[in-house]
Scaffold this active site. Structure first.
Site, PDB file in Angstrom:
ATOM      1  N   ILE A  24       0.895  -1.277   0.053  1.00  0.00           N
ATOM      2  CA  ILE A  24      -0.033   0.069  -0.016  1.00  0.00           C
ATOM      3  C   ILE A  24       0.666   1.286   0.053  1.00  0.00           C
ATOM      4  O   ILE A  24       1.909   1.355   0.869  1.00  0.00           O
ATOM      5  CB  ILE A  24      -0.897  -0.025   1.259  1.00  0.00           C
ATOM      6  CG1 ILE A  24      -1.779  -1.125   1.271  1.00  0.00           C
ATOM      7  CG2 ILE A  24      -1.672   1.261   1.432  1.00  0.00           C
ATOM      8  CD1 ILE A  24      -2.397  -1.553   2.538  1.00  0.00           C
ATOM      9  N   CYS A  25       0.640   2.030  -0.806  1.00  0.00           N
ATOM     10  CA  CYS A  25       1.125   3.546  -0.865  1.00  0.00           C
ATOM     11  C   CYS A  25       0.366   4.592  -0.170  1.00  0.00           C
ATOM     12  O   CYS A  25      -0.538   4.838  -0.643  1.00  0.00           O
ATOM     13  CB  CYS A  25       1.335   3.876  -2.334  1.00  0.00           C
ATOM     14  SG  CYS A  25       2.113   5.403  -2.812  1.00  0.00           S
TER      15      CYS A  25
END
Length: 152
Positions: A87-88
């Protein structure tokens, strides 16, 4: 062996059990407090609604001074989620603070589902559809929501 990271994770778990936030849950895996399994339910009123998305959270002995590694195990189509499920999200990287706990990590990810940041795409196709063709984006999200039911 009790270390500061493990003691903190026990506190995080206790807090999560005593005051569970809406739409998220998490617990250490059976034999390792440093690896957690979590679930985020798709936020109401979003294309992710009714989805049940599994994640893993891996902590190091440097927690809470360093963020954990969080990945979706469930298939995800989102501008800020890489193909491998990572996840960014700024609080998992450069904006991490030791004040964040498991509860705040999960609720932040849940918020990200509804409010992607297309300016920092991990999935350029999802980001492009989100900005240029919401209908197709929502169709793709619906497909992963349905798949999440089968993965439960």
């Amino acid at each position: 062996m009790s270390t500061p990271a493990r003691r903190r994770l026990m506190r995080d778990f206790k807090r999560l059990q005593e005051d569970p936030p809406a739409g998220v849950s998490g617990a250490p895996s059976e034999n390792n407090i440093m690896v957690w399994n979590a679930v985020i339910f798709g936020p109401e009123g979003t294309p992710f609604e009714d989805g049940t998305f599994k994640l893993t959270i891996e902590f190091t002995e440097e927690y809470p001074n360093k963020p954990p590694t969080v990945r979706f195990v469930s298939k995800m189509f989102h501008p800020n989620v890489y193909a491998d499920g990572s996840i960014c999200l700024d609080i998992l990287q450069n904006r991490w603070s030791p004040t964040y706990d498991v509860s705040s990590i999960l609720t932040s990810i849940q918020s990200l589902l509804d409010e992607p940041n297309p300016n920092s795409p991990a999935n350029s196709q999802a980001a492009q559809l989100y900005q240029e063709n919401k209908r197709e984006y929502e169709k793709r999200v619906s497909a992963i929501v349905e798949q999440s039911w089968r993965d439960c």
